[in-house]
Write a protein that holds these residues in place. Structure first.
Motif, PDB file in Angstrom:
ATOM      1  N   UNK A 130       7.929  32.105 -85.601  1.00 19.62           N
ATOM      2  CA  UNK A 130       9.139  32.822 -85.157  1.00 19.62           C
ATOM      3  C   UNK A 130       9.307  32.745 -83.645  1.00 19.62           C
ATOM      4  N   UNK A 131       8.203  32.469 -82.956  1.00 20.49           N
ATOM      5  CA  UNK A 131       8.271  32.438 -81.484  1.00 20.49           C
ATOM      6  C   UNK A 131       8.665  31.071 -80.940  1.00 20.49           C
ATOM      7  N   UNK A 132       8.793  30.081 -81.817  1.00 19.44           N
ATOM      8  CA  UNK A 132       9.202  28.751 -81.345  1.00 19.44           C
ATOM      9  C   UNK A 132       8.498  27.645 -82.100  1.00 19.44           C
ATOM     10  N   UNK A 133       8.885  26.378 -81.813  1.00 18.30           N
ATOM     11  CA  UNK A 133       8.279  25.253 -82.527  1.00 18.30           C
ATOM     12  C   UNK A 133       6.798  25.055 -82.197  1.00 18.30           C
ATOM     13  N   UNK A 134       6.151  24.304 -83.074  1.00 20.46           N
ATOM     14  CA  UNK A 134       4.701  24.079 -82.932  1.00 20.46           C
ATOM     15  C   UNK A 134       4.371  23.223 -81.706  1.00 20.46           C
ATOM     16  N   UNK A 135       5.257  22.255 -81.416  1.00 23.15           N
ATOM     17  CA  UNK A 135       4.955  21.262 -80.371  1.00 23.15           C
ATOM     18  C   UNK A 135       4.594  21.890 -79.017  1.00 23.15           C
ATOM     19  N   UNK A 136       5.485  22.706 -78.405  1.00 25.08           N
ATOM     20  CA  UNK A 136       5.099  23.278 -77.105  1.00 25.08           C
ATOM     21  C   UNK A 136       3.889  24.194 -77.188  1.00 25.08           C
ATOM     22  N   UNK A 137       3.761  24.906 -78.300  1.00 27.97           N
ATOM     23  CA  UNK A 137       2.614  25.812 -78.470  1.00 27.97           C
ATOM     24  C   UNK A 137       1.315  25.019 -78.500  1.00 27.97           C
ATOM     25  N   UNK A 138       1.311  23.930 -79.290  1.00 34.68           N
ATOM     26  CA  UNK A 138       0.099  23.117 -79.398  1.00 34.68           C
ATOM     27  C   UNK A 138      -0.217  22.432 -78.065  1.00 34.68           C
ATOM     28  N   UNK A 139       0.834  21.975 -77.369  1.00 35.15           N
ATOM     29  CA  UNK A 139       0.614  21.339 -76.061  1.00 35.15           C
ATOM     30  C   UNK A 139       0.001  22.332 -75.069  1.00 35.15           C
ATOM     31  N   UNK A 140       0.389  23.612 -75.189  1.00 34.12           N
ATOM     32  CA  UNK A 140      -0.194  24.626 -74.312  1.00 34.12           C
ATOM     33  C   UNK A 140      -1.683  24.813 -74.625  1.00 34.12           C
ATOM     34  N   UNK A 141      -2.000  24.787 -75.923  1.00 37.14           N
ATOM     35  CA  UNK A 141      -3.425  24.903 -76.330  1.00 37.14           C
ATOM     36  C   UNK A 141      -4.224  23.734 -75.739  1.00 37.14           C
ATOM     37  N   UNK A 142      -3.662  22.515 -75.864  1.00 39.99           N
ATOM     38  CA  UNK A 142      -4.346  21.315 -75.349  1.00 39.99           C
ATOM     39  C   UNK A 142      -4.484  21.403 -73.825  1.00 39.99           C
ATOM     40  N   UNK A 143      -3.407  21.824 -73.167  1.00 37.84           N
ATOM     41  CA  UNK A 143      -3.435  21.934 -71.695  1.00 37.84           C
ATOM     42  C   UNK A 143      -4.500  22.936 -71.246  1.00 37.84           C
ATOM     43  N   UNK A 144      -4.566  24.084 -71.924  1.00 37.59           N
ATOM     44  CA  UNK A 144      -5.580  25.085 -71.564  1.00 37.59           C
ATOM     45  C   UNK A 144      -6.988  24.515 -71.735  1.00 37.59           C
ATOM     46  N   UNK A 145      -7.158  23.757 -72.811  1.00 37.51           N
ATOM     47  CA  UNK A 145      -8.461  23.130 -73.082  1.00 37.51           C
ATOM     48  C   UNK A 145      -8.809  22.166 -71.939  1.00 37.51           C
ATOM     49  N   UNK A 146      -7.810  21.382 -71.498  1.00 35.15           N
ATOM     50  CA  UNK A 146      -8.024  20.430 -70.394  1.00 35.15           C
ATOM     51  C   UNK A 146      -8.392  21.171 -69.112  1.00 35.15           C
ATOM     52  N   UNK A 147      -7.688  22.266 -68.834  1.00 35.62           N
ATOM     53  CA  UNK A 147      -7.970  23.034 -67.612  1.00 35.62           C
ATOM     54  C   UNK A 147      -9.386  23.599 -67.652  1.00 35.62           C
ATOM     55  N   UNK A 148      -9.830  24.034 -68.844  1.00 34.70           N
ATOM     56  CA  UNK A 148     -11.216  24.507 -68.996  1.00 34.70           C
ATOM     57  C   UNK A 148     -12.199  23.387 -68.663  1.00 34.70           C
TER      58      UNK A 148
ATOM     59  N   UNK B 176      13.643  22.179 -70.808  1.00 33.68           N
ATOM     60  CA  UNK B 176      13.135  22.908 -69.639  1.00 33.68           C
ATOM     61  C   UNK B 176      12.493  24.241 -70.068  1.00 33.68           C
ATOM     62  N   UNK B 177      13.101  24.887 -71.064  1.00 33.48           N
ATOM     63  CA  UNK B 177      12.550  26.174 -71.533  1.00 33.48           C
ATOM     64  C   UNK B 177      11.151  25.963 -72.122  1.00 33.48           C
ATOM     65  N   UNK B 178      10.993  24.873 -72.877  1.00 26.94           N
ATOM     66  CA  UNK B 178       9.685  24.586 -73.494  1.00 26.94           C
ATOM     67  C   UNK B 178       8.652  24.213 -72.432  1.00 26.94           C
ATOM     68  N   UNK B 179       9.089  23.459 -71.419  1.00 24.40           N
ATOM     69  CA  UNK B 179       8.169  23.075 -70.328  1.00 24.40           C
ATOM     70  C   UNK B 179       7.685  24.337 -69.610  1.00 24.40           C
ATOM     71  N   UNK B 180       8.630  25.249 -69.331  1.00 22.25           N
ATOM     72  CA  UNK B 180       8.273  26.507 -68.659  1.00 22.25           C
ATOM     73  C   UNK B 180       7.251  27.270 -69.492  1.00 22.25           C
ATOM     74  N   UNK B 181       7.429  27.232 -70.814  1.00 21.40           N
ATOM     75  CA  UNK B 181       6.531  27.922 -71.729  1.00 21.40           C
ATOM     76  C   UNK B 181       5.132  27.290 -71.700  1.00 21.40           C
ATOM     77  N   UNK B 182       5.090  25.963 -71.740  1.00 20.96           N
ATOM     78  CA  UNK B 182       3.795  25.259 -71.746  1.00 20.96           C
ATOM     79  C   UNK B 182       3.039  25.494 -70.439  1.00 20.96           C
ATOM     80  N   UNK B 183       3.776  25.410 -69.317  1.00 15.05           N
ATOM     81  CA  UNK B 183       3.113  25.511 -68.010  1.00 15.05           C
ATOM     82  C   UNK B 183       2.960  26.948 -67.523  1.00 15.05           C
TER      83      UNK B 183
END
Lengths: 150, 162
Positions: free
Chosen positions: B50-68, B128-135
């Motif tokens: 309900x909060x949005x598509x899987x793609x930006x959410x999953x990319x955020x998970x991957x990005x957080x993993x990379x930052x770790x 742009x909204x999804x990018x803002x969400x991921x970053x």
């Protein structure tokens, strides 16, 4: 009417990116179109940014296809189910062990000396097992070559 | 769960591209994506459709993993040069696809925070909204940051061509 002056070029600058991405309001779009119609510099920058966007979009930044990810996903599923299996197994072993120890200590008709003797045997075995396990885990964590396939 | 698995499989390549740009190494990037798969499959309920598509959410998970992973690394262990050629094919080596190669090289020359913006927008096609969400940044700053990143990439390409 927008002029072709330097300050106006700078002002339109980031709107060019918004324009090619379709992220501008109608008013902003019109402003960019009018400006680019009168400013060769911005018009060529717009074309360059479009080409850049197309090139990045067509580039291949990952060499891993869907098959690779499907395999990794299966591998992940195996890992997850294995973890759950271990959790269930160890949980059941701990509960059974607890019941066994309770029955041995409180419900057995054996004398205290025999209980202590048998307890020392099992306790010793458990300590040895824990000691070896701890050593193995430390070695595994510190081993730089554990992932090297021979 | 099966639908989610299918979607994640399709997202793997894009997530790997993003992770490669952040980590500078295709193998580490594959590990990061694999870890993200594991985390998501272990707790699929963490994703709320309900909060949005899987793609930006999953990319955020991957990005957080990379930052770790970057945080755990020593500063000297950043093999950025691997970005230039994360798996050169024979055609690329022969110069058949020089533009594609030039893009990879130019990306390697700009900072990681600029690279990830370009990859999220131009390679993964996020809004742009999804990018803002991921970053985790304000949506209003995406356009200006992205524009600066594109200009930096364009300059890197021009310098490389000279």
């Amino acid at each position: 009417m927008l002029s072709n002056t330097k300050p106006m070029d700078e002002h339109v600058g980031e709107l060019l990116s918004g324009y090619i991405d379709g992220e501008l309001t109608q008013q902003q779009r019109q402003r960019v179109e009018i400006h680019c119609g009168n400013c060769g510099k911005c018009e060529s920058e717009l074309s360059a940014l479009r080409a850049l966007r197309r090139d990045v979009s067509n580039s291949r930044l990952s060499e891993y296809g869907e098959d690779v990810w499907r395999e990794k996903m299966d591998d992940t599923t195996v890992k997850v189910t294995r973890s759950i299996g271990w959790l269930l197994f160890l949980g059941a072993v701990l509960i059974c062990g607890g019941i066994g120890i309770y029955a041995f200590v409180f419900e057995s008709s054996m004398g205290t000396f025999e209980k202590l003797l048998i307890g020392a045997v099992y306790g010793g075995l458990a300590l040895l097992f824990i000691s070896v396990l701890r050593q193995r885990l430390i070695e595994r964590k510190a081993d730089k070559y554990k992932d090297v396939e021979i | 769960m099966t639908i989610m698995r299918q979607e994640l499989t399709q997202l793997g390549g894009g997530a790997h591209a993003l992770a490669t740009q952040l980590l500078g190494n295709a193998d580490d990037a594959a590990d990061a994506v694999h870890d993200a798969f594991e985390a998501v499959l272990r707790r699929p309920q963490a994703y709320d459709s309900r909060k949005g598509p899987l793609k930006p959410w999953f990319l955020r998970v991957v990005r957080n993993r990379c930052l770790d992973m970057i945080r755990r690394r020593r500063p000297s262990a950043m093999p950025v040069e691997e970005l230039i050629d994360p798996g050169t094919t024979p055609e690329e080596a022969l110069g058949v696809d020089q533009r594609r190669m030039a893009i990879k090289q130019a990306l390697a020359m700009i900072p990681a925070e600029k690279r990830e913006l370009i990859v999220l927008r131009d390679y993964l096609d996020l809004s742009y909204a999804q990018i803002a969400d991921v970053l985790g940044i304000a949506q209003g700053t995406v356009m200006s940051r992205l524009h600066r990143s594109r200009i930096a990439l364009k300059e890197a390409l021009d310098n490389d061509a000279q």
